[in-house]
Design an enzyme around this catalytic site. Structure first.
Site, PDB file in Angstrom:
ATOM      1  N   LYS A 177       0.840  -1.212   0.000  1.00  0.00           N
ATOM      2  CA  LYS A 177       0.000   0.000   0.000  1.00  0.00           C
ATOM      3  C   LYS A 177       0.876   1.265   0.000  1.00  0.00           C
ATOM      4  O   LYS A 177       0.677   2.169  -0.795  1.00  0.00           O
ATOM      5  CB  LYS A 177      -0.925   0.020   1.232  1.00  0.00           C
TER       6      LYS A 177
ATOM      7  N   ARG B  26      11.682  -1.631  11.282  1.00  0.00           N
ATOM      8  CA  ARG B  26      10.560  -1.183  12.115  1.00  0.00           C
ATOM      9  C   ARG B  26      10.351  -2.176  13.245  1.00  0.00           C
ATOM     10  O   ARG B  26      10.434  -3.381  13.032  1.00  0.00           O
ATOM     11  CB  ARG B  26       9.290  -1.124  11.252  1.00  0.00           C
TER      12      ARG B  26
ATOM     13  N   ARG C  16      11.977  -5.831   5.173  1.00  0.00           N
ATOM     14  CA  ARG C  16      11.872  -4.381   4.935  1.00  0.00           C
ATOM     15  C   ARG C  16      12.854  -3.611   5.798  1.00  0.00           C
ATOM     16  O   ARG C  16      13.047  -3.907   6.966  1.00  0.00           O
ATOM     17  CB  ARG C  16      10.441  -3.914   5.239  1.00  0.00           C
TER      18      ARG C  16
ATOM     19  N   ARG D  15      -9.633   0.497   8.997  1.00  0.00           N
ATOM     20  CA  ARG D  15      -9.175  -0.843   9.368  1.00  0.00           C
ATOM     21  C   ARG D  15     -10.192  -1.597  10.213  1.00  0.00           C
ATOM     22  O   ARG D  15      -9.927  -2.748  10.578  1.00  0.00           O
ATOM     23  CB  ARG D  15      -7.904  -0.715  10.197  1.00  0.00           C
TER      24      ARG D  15
ATOM     25  N   ARG E   9       0.069  -9.018  13.482  1.00  0.00           N
ATOM     26  CA  ARG E   9      -0.577  -8.024  12.608  1.00  0.00           C
ATOM     27  C   ARG E   9      -1.447  -8.717  11.566  1.00  0.00           C
ATOM     28  O   ARG E   9      -2.536  -8.235  11.236  1.00  0.00           O
ATOM     29  CB  ARG E   9       0.489  -7.160  11.912  1.00  0.00           C
TER      30      ARG E   9
END
Ligand code: AP5
Length: 216
Positions: A13, A159, A127, A88, A170
């Site tokens: 996204k 992160r 990432r 969400r 998540r």
């Protein structure tokens, strides 16, 4: 164009929203980025949000609804917006409808980026981020110099919520609380599915084809 970019954590996204914002000249509104900026600045909101984010849980609806209400009224949203990471939950989606009605704006399309779970885990655990906002991947999109941002020379970091155990949480939260919105937007005739498994440029082209058909 008034767009919601929808999809599980790691679907791409943020990657797509950045390019789409440049291409269509509309703001990219990422609730994750807004919350992380608050965490970095040590605001009250940021300190509260961090407790949820580090565990892979959702930050309470009322916080997010307030953020979106304020942000959508800013003048740069006059020609459209790209929402990334909002809504969400069902209450967030319902609140969005109310807010848009109150401020006289529309929602044109919800782009649902589909990627299988196994690939999502690989994308997120690989990432690497820079504080300037650039995002890299150890395998798919690595910087020219290892550990260093191509754009600003900053040091790359992982992160906190990209550690594998938090990623799994998540994904569970996504399946339980966010995924049901696919049906919600499908029933409203706003949903378009996007195959998110190709290269970044291929996914971008697919999305542009859909958006351009809306502008005709
Ligand atoms: P947020 O920052 O929104 O995290 P997320 O939705 O989990 O999204 P990500 O940024 O992890 O994934 P993405 O889909 O943007 O993928 P990306 O493009 O980066 O939210 C973080 C937290 O904040 C939440 O867990 C929650 O606590 C809180 N929060 C935020 N909004 C909230 C809300 N509305 N309500 C309540 N709480 C909220 O790509 C991922 C990786 O894959 C990158 O390395 C990228 O380079 C790579 N990649 C991208 N596309 C491709 C491709 N096509 N092929 C190969 N690799 C790719």
């Amino acid at each position: 164009m008034n767009i919601v970019l929808f999809g599980p954590p790691g679907a791409g996204k943020g990657t797509q929203a950045k390019e789409l914002a440049k291409h269509y000249n509309i703001p990219h509104i990422s609730t994750g980025d807004i919350l992380r900026a608050n965490v970095r600045e040590g605001t009250t909101l940021g300190m509260k949000a961090k407790e949820y984010m580090d565990k892979g849980e959702l930050v309470p609806d009322e916080v997010l609804i307030g953020i979106i209400r304020d942000r959508l009224q800013m003048p740069d949203c006059n020609n459209g917006y790209i929402l990334d990471g909002y809504p969400r939950t069902l209450p967030q989606a319902e609140a969005l409808e109310t807010i848009l009605e109150e401020i006289g704006k529309l929602l044109d399309v919800v782009l649902n980026i589909e990627v299988p779970d196994a690939e999502l885990i690989g994308r997120l655990s690989g990432r690497r981020m820079c504080s300037c906002g650039e995002s890299y991947h150890l395998m798919f999109n690595h910087p020219l110099k290892e550990g260093t941002c191509d754009a600003c020379g900053g040091k790359l970091y992982q992160r906190d919520d990209d550690r594998e155990e938090v990623v799994r949480q998540r994904l569970e939260v996504y399946a339980a609380k966010t995924k049901p919105l696919i049906d919600y937007y499908d029933k409203k005739g706003l949903l378009v599915n996007i195959d998110g498994t190709g290269a970044v440029e291929d996914v971008f082209r697919q999305i542009c084809n859909v958006l351009d058909s809306y502008r005709k």
